[in-house]
Write an enzyme that holds these catalytic residues in place. Structure first.
Site, PDB file in Angstrom:
ATOM      1  N   ASN A   1      33.784  23.378  44.456  1.00 37.47           N
ATOM      2  CA  ASN A   1      34.462  24.668  44.301  1.00 37.47           C
ATOM      3  C   ASN A   1      33.988  25.527  45.473  1.00 37.47           C
ATOM      4  O   ASN A   1      32.876  26.042  45.470  1.00 37.47           O
ATOM      5  CB  ASN A   1      34.051  25.278  42.953  1.00 37.47           C
ATOM      6  CG  ASN A   1      34.761  26.577  42.675  1.00 37.47           C
ATOM      7  OD1 ASN A   1      35.474  27.111  43.535  1.00 37.47           O
ATOM      8  ND2 ASN A   1      34.562  27.103  41.480  1.00 37.47           N
TER       9      ASN A   1
ATOM     10  N   ARG B   1      38.452  22.072  43.446  1.00 31.95           N
ATOM     11  CA  ARG B   1      39.128  23.112  42.675  1.00 31.95           C
ATOM     12  C   ARG B   1      39.885  23.981  43.675  1.00 31.95           C
ATOM     13  O   ARG B   1      39.275  24.570  44.566  1.00 31.95           O
ATOM     14  CB  ARG B   1      38.112  23.961  41.920  1.00 31.95           C
ATOM     15  CG  ARG B   1      38.803  25.094  41.224  1.00 31.95           C
ATOM     16  CD  ARG B   1      37.845  26.141  40.743  1.00 31.95           C
ATOM     17  NE  ARG B   1      38.601  27.190  40.091  1.00 31.95           N
ATOM     18  CZ  ARG B   1      38.202  28.441  39.997  1.00 31.95           C
ATOM     19  NH1 ARG B   1      37.049  28.806  40.499  1.00 31.95           N
ATOM     20  NH2 ARG B   1      38.934  29.333  39.393  1.00 31.95           N
TER      21      ARG B   1
ATOM     22  N   HIS C   1      43.130  29.861  35.929  1.00 35.86           N
ATOM     23  CA  HIS C   1      42.245  29.242  34.916  1.00 35.86           C
ATOM     24  C   HIS C   1      42.941  28.070  34.211  1.00 35.86           C
ATOM     25  O   HIS C   1      42.567  27.700  33.096  1.00 35.86           O
ATOM     26  CB  HIS C   1      41.839  30.239  33.811  1.00 35.86           C
ATOM     27  CG  HIS C   1      40.902  31.320  34.240  1.00 35.86           C
ATOM     28  ND1 HIS C   1      40.992  32.591  33.727  1.00 35.86           N
ATOM     29  CD2 HIS C   1      39.847  31.323  35.071  1.00 35.86           C
ATOM     30  CE1 HIS C   1      40.038  33.350  34.244  1.00 35.86           C
ATOM     31  NE2 HIS C   1      39.321  32.593  35.081  1.00 35.86           N
TER      32      HIS C   1
ATOM     33  N   ARG D   1      37.800  43.856  37.293  1.00 34.11           N
ATOM     34  CA  ARG D   1      39.244  43.982  37.558  1.00 34.11           C
ATOM     35  C   ARG D   1      39.933  44.727  36.422  1.00 34.11           C
ATOM     36  O   ARG D   1      39.581  44.549  35.258  1.00 34.11           O
ATOM     37  CB  ARG D   1      39.886  42.597  37.690  1.00 34.11           C
ATOM     38  CG  ARG D   1      39.453  41.870  38.938  1.00 34.11           C
ATOM     39  CD  ARG D   1      40.087  40.492  39.009  1.00 34.11           C
ATOM     40  NE  ARG D   1      39.069  39.503  39.341  1.00 34.11           N
ATOM     41  CZ  ARG D   1      39.145  38.224  39.034  1.00 34.11           C
ATOM     42  NH1 ARG D   1      40.179  37.741  38.376  1.00 34.11           N
ATOM     43  NH2 ARG D   1      38.198  37.398  39.379  1.00 34.11           N
TER      44      ARG D   1
ATOM     45  N   GLU E   1      35.502  22.776  33.307  1.00 33.18           N
ATOM     46  CA  GLU E   1      36.524  22.592  34.339  1.00 33.18           C
ATOM     47  C   GLU E   1      36.152  21.452  35.289  1.00 33.18           C
ATOM     48  O   GLU E   1      37.011  20.712  35.751  1.00 33.18           O
ATOM     49  CB  GLU E   1      36.702  23.893  35.124  1.00 33.18           C
ATOM     50  CG  GLU E   1      37.366  24.967  34.283  1.00 33.18           C
ATOM     51  CD  GLU E   1      37.123  26.368  34.793  1.00 33.18           C
ATOM     52  OE1 GLU E   1      38.002  26.896  35.460  1.00 33.18           O
ATOM     53  OE2 GLU E   1      36.051  26.939  34.514  1.00 33.18           O
TER      54      GLU E   1
END
Ligand code: ADP
Length: 402
Positions: A7, A91, A180, A241, A384
């Site tokens: 990642n 990823r 996601h 956010r 993940e």
């Protein structure tokens, strides 16, 4: 097969070496502060052996060299030769409309990723750097891209179009993509297994609450709607956010405060959310601790956060015409019984009723609904990296047999 899962961020690379057959993590860690002073690599082996080393890690290629060196090292490593790494799974945040599943990385794919840079300027360039770094360090080893957006690519048009001129979709591909996806897919599959039912028979609402937060309506295995949009800014309140917002506010703040476009973007991305409302922290643990100390703004942050999860549960139950289970995952979803309780409060009309004893104790993966309720509430730790490793192995094996 041993799969190196990567990642790649702007200044960091997170990695895991996973044996897909045993579904076992052999080692994992991260390289931080790439291209800056004080760069480090931290590695943890499956047996708990930990090592942190500092180095001059000037770019992603050097970062991959460090990762390989530690995986191969006599004292802290897990493999004896580079050829023990059979494939690399990346990823990749944004696949645009081009990728509805994982793909073997070819020149054509990197070209498409480059074309998608505008859609994910904060992420895709680093993925491309990681891919090039692996080509340099592990020549000939197959690489696979697994996209955060892929699981949501089957959403119907009514869920992904915005109420703006259609030409803007045709011309610039402005639409909901959702993110996601790997996590939503994984927890949906685990939920079906936990319920002993086929995924194709279930209506699930998956709720990924981490630093970034998103929900998805997974109708018989297909993501039919999701809360993040064109970018990961839309939807739920997040650490820093803002999530859903009346877009006029942005123009209004820009005018009032004399902000540039970049400054307005930074305000909504980095200084909003839990952090913005509380003025304390983007970390839900601190929000809850301060709320318990009667901090008014920490309570507002918690309440806006959980109220929005609740609203999306209602919306997605409506979208699917029912819901069999609500699934919580991500750092907050997995760990905070308070968030789960508040998000599901007063929803018995939907058959949602949490058993507090189950919610506050027991294993990490669990069913926390009261016995006999119609709608199950599940907690499922996400993984993940495992999904990326399994997808990568599947593609590489299919290629070998072709
Ligand atoms: P990322 O999205 O970066 O992968 P994580 O999924 O690890 O992040 O989630 C990070 C969030 O999880 C932080 O807001 C952190 O406060 C929260 N978190 C972790 N443990 C707990 C806990 N016990 N209670 C509440 N929140 C928690």
């Amino acid at each position: 097969m041993n799969i190196l899962v990567l990642n790649c961020g702007s200044s960091s690379v997170k990695y895991q070496l996973i044996d897909d057959t045993a579904r076992k993590r052999l080692a994992g860690g991260s390289v931080e502060r790439i291209g800056m002073s004080g760069a480090t690599l931290s590695n943890t082996r499956f047996d708990g052996d930990e090592i942190k080393i500092a180095g001059e890690i000037v770019d992603h290629t050097v970062a991959i060299e460090y990762i390989l060196a530690i995986l191969l090292s006599r004292n802290h490593g897990v493999i004896s030769d580079k050829s023990d790494i059979h494939a690399v799974g990346h990823r990749v945040v944004h696949g645009g409309e081009a990728f509805a599943g994982a793909v073997l990385i070819t020149d054509e794919v990197t070209k498409t990723l480059r074309e998608n840079i505008e859609l994910a300027p904060l992420h895709n360039p680093h993925n491309l750097r990681g891919i090039a770094a692996c080509e340099a360090n592990l020549p000939g080893i197959p690489q696979v891209g697994v996209f955060d957006t892929a699981f949501h690519q089957k959403m119907p048009k009514k869920a992904y179009l915005y109420g703006i001129p259609y030409a803007l979709y045709s011309q610039y591909k402005i639409r909901r993509y959702g993110f996601h996806g790997t996590s939503h897919r994984y927890v949906a599959e685990r939920a079906a297994a936990m319920l002993g039912k086929d995924l194709s028979s279930l209506k699930l609402i998956t709720t990924h609450l981490g630093n970034g937060c998103s929900m998805a309506a997974v109708d018989r295995g297909v993501s039919v709607d999701t809360s993040m949009g064109f970018t990961p800014l839309e939807g739920l309140l997040m650490g820093t956010r803002c999530g859903d917002i009346d877009t006029s506010i942005i123009l209004y703040i820009m005018a009032k405060e004399g902000l540039t476009m970049n400054e307005a973007g930074t305000l909504l991305q980095k200084h909003s959310g839990l952090q913005g409302i509380s003025g304390i922290s983007s970390d839900m643990r601190e929000i809850i601790a301060e709320m318990k100390n009667d901090d008014r703004k920490a309570r507002y942050a918690f309440e806006v956060f959980t109220y929005r999860v609740k609203k999306y549960i209602g919306a997605y139950a409506a979208a699917m015409g029912g819901v069999d289970a609500v699934v919580f995952t991500g750092g907050i979803g997995e760990n905070s019984s308070e968030v789960r309780t508040a998000s599901c409060e007063n929803m018995a009309f939907l058959g949602i009723d949490i058993d507090e004893a189950k919610n506050t104790a027991g294993p990490k993966e669990k069913n926390i609904s009261r016995d006999g309720t119609r709608t199950q509430v599940l907690v499922v730790p996400t993984n993940e990296e495992l999904v990326i490793a399994l997808d990568t192995a599947e593609i590489v094996k299919a290629r070998q047999h072709a």
